[in-house]
Write a protein that holds these residues in place. Sequence first.
Motif, PDB file in Angstrom:
ATOM      1  N   SER A 370       0.851  -1.182   0.000  1.00 54.44           N
ATOM      2  CA  SER A 370       0.000   0.000   0.000  1.00 54.44           C
ATOM      3  C   SER A 370       0.889   1.235   0.000  1.00 54.44           C
ATOM      4  CB  SER A 370      -0.876  -0.035   1.251  1.00 54.44           C
ATOM      5  OG  SER A 370      -1.550   1.190   1.444  1.00 54.44           O
ATOM      6  N   GLY A 372       0.875   5.838  -0.717  1.00 50.19           N
ATOM      7  CA  GLY A 372       0.314   7.089  -1.206  1.00 50.19           C
ATOM      8  C   GLY A 372      -0.426   7.894  -0.175  1.00 50.19           C
ATOM      9  N   GLU A 373      -0.975   7.226   0.832  1.00 54.41           N
ATOM     10  CA  GLU A 373      -1.762   7.924   1.844  1.00 54.41           C
ATOM     11  C   GLU A 373      -1.952   6.952   3.004  1.00 54.41           C
ATOM     12  OE1 GLU A 373      -5.934   8.170   0.756  1.00 54.41           O
ATOM     13  OE2 GLU A 373      -5.504   6.972  -1.003  1.00 54.41           O
ATOM     14  N   ASP A 396       2.826  -1.488   4.294  1.00 51.60           N
ATOM     15  CA  ASP A 396       2.300  -0.122   4.227  1.00 51.60           C
ATOM     16  C   ASP A 396       3.521   0.783   4.111  1.00 51.60           C
ATOM     17  OD1 ASP A 396       1.246   2.388   4.662  1.00 51.60           O
ATOM     18  OD2 ASP A 396       0.273   1.898   6.568  1.00 51.60           O
ATOM     19  N   THR A 397       3.825   1.198   2.877  1.00 56.70           N
ATOM     20  CA  THR A 397       5.101   1.858   2.599  1.00 56.70           C
ATOM     21  C   THR A 397       4.952   3.365   2.600  1.00 56.70           C
ATOM     22  OG1 THR A 397       4.707   1.833   0.208  1.00 56.70           O
ATOM     23  CG2 THR A 397       5.809  -0.095   1.151  1.00 56.70           C
ATOM     24  N   TRP A 398       5.695   4.026   3.459  1.00 58.41           N
ATOM     25  CA  TRP A 398       5.684   5.492   3.458  1.00 58.41           C
ATOM     26  C   TRP A 398       6.906   6.036   2.727  1.00 58.41           C
ATOM     27  CZ3 TRP A 398       9.314   9.026   5.049  1.00 58.41           C
ATOM     28  CH2 TRP A 398       8.932  10.375   4.907  1.00 58.41           C
ATOM     29  N   TRP A 399       6.656   6.952   1.824  1.00 58.10           N
ATOM     30  CA  TRP A 399       7.741   7.670   1.137  1.00 58.10           C
ATOM     31  C   TRP A 399       7.143   8.802   0.328  1.00 58.10           C
ATOM     32  CZ3 TRP A 399       8.881   6.689  -4.382  1.00 58.10           C
ATOM     33  CH2 TRP A 399       8.004   5.778  -4.971  1.00 58.10           C
ATOM     34  N   THR A 401       7.730  11.693  -3.328  1.00 54.35           N
ATOM     35  CA  THR A 401       8.431  12.013  -4.575  1.00 54.35           C
ATOM     36  C   THR A 401       9.870  12.422  -4.258  1.00 54.35           C
ATOM     37  OG1 THR A 401       6.331  12.849  -5.430  1.00 54.35           O
ATOM     38  CG2 THR A 401       8.320  13.469  -6.635  1.00 54.35           C
ATOM     39  N   THR A 484       9.774  16.478   6.150  1.00 52.39           N
ATOM     40  CA  THR A 484       8.921  15.754   5.193  1.00 52.39           C
ATOM     41  C   THR A 484       7.599  16.447   4.883  1.00 52.39           C
ATOM     42  OG1 THR A 484       7.740  14.567   6.938  1.00 52.39           O
ATOM     43  CG2 THR A 484       9.783  13.567   6.135  1.00 52.39           C
ATOM     44  N   ILE A 498       2.025   7.218  10.212  1.00 48.16           N
ATOM     45  CA  ILE A 498       1.984   8.502   9.510  1.00 48.16           C
ATOM     46  C   ILE A 498       0.576   9.066   9.663  1.00 48.16           C
ATOM     47  CG2 ILE A 498       2.409   9.693   7.328  1.00 48.16           C
ATOM     48  CD1 ILE A 498       4.851   8.048   8.430  1.00 48.16           C
ATOM     49  N   ARG A 501      -0.360  15.099   6.079  1.00 45.62           N
ATOM     50  CA  ARG A 501       0.343  16.361   5.842  1.00 45.62           C
ATOM     51  C   ARG A 501       0.036  17.367   6.946  1.00 45.62           C
ATOM     52  NH1 ARG A 501       4.094  15.849   1.768  1.00 45.62           N
ATOM     53  NH2 ARG A 501       4.221  18.098   2.017  1.00 45.62           N
ATOM     54  N   ASN A 507      -4.180  15.351   0.150  1.00 46.65           N
ATOM     55  CA  ASN A 507      -3.861  14.079  -0.489  1.00 46.65           C
ATOM     56  C   ASN A 507      -5.172  13.444  -0.959  1.00 46.65           C
ATOM     57  OD1 ASN A 507      -3.029  11.476  -1.131  1.00 46.65           O
ATOM     58  ND2 ASN A 507      -1.373  11.552   0.375  1.00 46.65           N
ATOM     59  N   GLY A 510      -4.459   9.670  -3.001  1.00 37.26           N
ATOM     60  CA  GLY A 510      -3.020   9.452  -3.111  1.00 37.26           C
ATOM     61  C   GLY A 510      -2.308  10.450  -4.006  1.00 37.26           C
TER      62      GLY A 510
HETATM   63  C1  7RM Z   1       4.915   7.731  -2.822  1.00 37.22           C
HETATM   64  C2  7RM Z   1       4.063   8.960  -2.786  1.00 37.22           C
HETATM   65  C3  7RM Z   1       3.832  11.816  -0.607  1.00 37.22           C
HETATM   66  C4  7RM Z   1       2.880  11.988   0.546  1.00 37.22           C
HETATM   67  C5  7RM Z   1       3.552  11.842   1.894  1.00 37.22           C
HETATM   68  C6  7RM Z   1       2.406  11.385   2.775  1.00 37.22           C
HETATM   69  C7  7RM Z   1       1.586  10.518   1.852  1.00 37.22           C
HETATM   70  C8  7RM Z   1       2.629   8.339   1.130  1.00 37.22           C
HETATM   71  C9  7RM Z   1       2.021   7.002   2.738  1.00 37.22           C
HETATM   72  C10 7RM Z   1       1.533   8.303   3.022  1.00 37.22           C
HETATM   73  C11 7RM Z   1       0.605   7.542   4.982  1.00 37.22           C
HETATM   74  C12 7RM Z   1       1.735   5.959   3.677  1.00 37.22           C
HETATM   75  N1  7RM Z   1       4.683  10.124  -3.106  1.00 37.22           N
HETATM   76  N2  7RM Z   1       1.922   9.097   1.993  1.00 37.22           N
HETATM   77  N3  7RM Z   1       2.687   7.068   1.560  1.00 37.22           N
HETATM   78  N4  7RM Z   1       0.833   8.565   4.145  1.00 37.22           N
HETATM   79  N5  7RM Z   1       1.027   6.283   4.784  1.00 37.22           N
HETATM   80  N6  7RM Z   1       2.129   4.694   3.485  1.00 37.22           N
HETATM   81  O1  7RM Z   1       2.905   8.883  -2.506  1.00 37.22           O
HETATM   82  O2  7RM Z   1       4.993  12.572  -3.259  1.00 37.22           O
HETATM   83  O3  7RM Z   1       2.991  11.621  -4.216  1.00 37.22           O
HETATM   84  O4  7RM Z   1       3.147  11.797  -1.839  1.00 37.22           O
HETATM   85  O5  7RM Z   1       1.888  10.959   0.535  1.00 37.22           O
HETATM   86  O6  7RM Z   1       1.647  12.490   3.180  1.00 37.22           O
HETATM   87  O7  7RM Z   1       4.137  13.067   2.290  1.00 37.22           O
HETATM   88  S1  7RM Z   1       3.954  11.575  -3.172  1.00 37.22           S
END
Ligand code: 7RM
Length: 633
Positions: A370, A372-373, A396-399, A401, A484, A498, A501, A507, A510
Amino acid sequence: MTLQIKSIEQYQEAYDKSVEDPEGFWAEQASTFLWRKKWHTVLKNDFITPDVQWFVGGKMNITENCLDRHIATRGDQDAIIWEPNEPDEPSVHLTYRELLAEVNKCANALKSFGVKKGDRICFYMPMIPQVAIAILACARIGAIHSVVFAGFSANALAERIKDSQCKVVICSDYNRRGPKNIPVKDVVDEAVSMGCDSVEKVLVFQSTGGKVMWEPNRDVWWHDAIKGMSKECAPEIMDSEDMLFILYTSGSTGKPKGVVHTCGGYMVYTSYTFMNVFQYQEGDIYWCTADVGWITGHSYIIYGPLLSGATTLMFEGVPGHPDAGRFWHICEKHRVNQFYTAPTAIRALMAAGYNAPNSYDLSSLKVIGSVGEPINEEAWHWYDEKVGRGNAPIVDTWWQTETGGIMITPLPGITDSKPCFASYPLPGIQPCILDANGIELTGNEVEGLLCIKFPWPSILRTTYGDHERCRSNYFAAFPNMYFTGDGAKRDTDGRYRIIGRVDDVINVSGHRIGTAEVEDAIDQHSGVVESAVVGYPHDIKGQGIYAYVKAHHEVIDEDHFRREILAVVTKEIGPIAKPDIIQFVSQLPKTRSGKIMRRILRKIASGESDSLGDTSTLLNPECVEELKAGALV
Ligand code: 7RM
């Protein structure tokens, strides 16, 4: 061989080593790749200016590592499997050998246009193998790709082309997305006509054969361009720190910024994370459902998997076409082993076909991801039970761009997966939580701002053409830290959760959307005085867009005005930025210094009108009652 962590002990050992001796740790990872010349310095670490460089002095080409390096061992293995929009059309298989030949032909075609190392090439493409081929062709000759999601409007595309002065635009004639057939060449024509003087050629892949306008001096069909081109093309030898690509992303202020990634560090990090997070094994079929217009598509459809010699599946269509079983059908058909998608898709499929996965054989799945959010608990359990069936751990991968690759995630079968927790940092990543004053909150059970203390190989290097913006956005809030923009909690076992924002970024499904961008677009309507945009909780999209709009005159036909505003936003940015809710107001809540008080607007949009807190410091506290009374939630 790339390090592939197999046990919790090995994780701990690798993590400790990466903190005690980061340069040694990363040099070891980097040494598994093909370098034309070895680096002389592993890391230049300046987190202030910032000026971070990895594998300095090293020379390489990322496509040689994605393709040529694999020919001897897996030339006849599928590199890409492509699943078309329509389930009854045949899928396409490209082996590593075939992909290399196609990339080289395309690279030679780009060269014949006069494209050279350092030139920028814009993409506006559907999810077809040619997007991967052309991206790699750019990297082959040292051209910098800038992929724009093909859902953005002509205005948004033009803005991005101009910002990075692209010489070529690569697109298709039409873009099939589920039941729709979108005339994307038209969008490119319109964009280029908006003062994109840098564009010399538009390379068009004939995807559907539909009718398009043609500019004979500028437009070239893909099939004509590659006709007679050689299958050989010597890779341009790049410095580790040469630019690989630009990818535009939204921030809290102003126009989207072009996040810059470079060759060496991005190569090392995307492959390392791919191998560990998905525990990819020889022969596995891996599928990431992202669009290549986002960073997930770059790092985990194209570069990470191909660098690792994996078979990566690419899907042209959308989750609901022809029905909510399509994803599961594809998993069954291709015996997918690792599946990576977004919470918004999970929630939509759960709503449209709660039991749909039951009808498919999903026994091949070993890991499900998973990104993006934040993923909510209900969706997490459904994903776990209906899709993973208790056999496939959720990662559940957080990262972001800006981080280039996955930063915080469970390791499947190695660290436990807990609903809503991205869990633990990968070895090499040093997250921390700060309070608003920049004081690090040590220990567990704390909540605050998520920062990273030490560089990793795929950290963004700059924002294109505006280094100061990069510094002030990410490196100025707290000295010697990468900020971040997210809030996070740590639990009693040190796992990260997480929250989302903490800046003015929403978001939506995603996709990152800056409130300022949407406001700028709404304000383009001549009937609008000003607007304020906030996010609010949305069942499927995660967050929805709520716009408060102050009009010049009394609004008689609200629905008509709403439709016009939506049309303006679609024109300025694209349909993904359309507000879900528009509330007309006679004034916006302002502080004495004239700033819109978004805190109040966020609360009202979230249905929390009862807990607005102190509103007496407002310049116009009387507006609050009207805002509450008119709320559309
Ligand atoms: C890979 C991607 C980044 C923003 C990031 C967070 C949110 C991404 C998760 C997440 C909770 C996660 N790049 N976010 N992954 N929040 N759990 N696993 O999405 O640049 O488009 O967005 O997305 O807020 O700052 S992105």
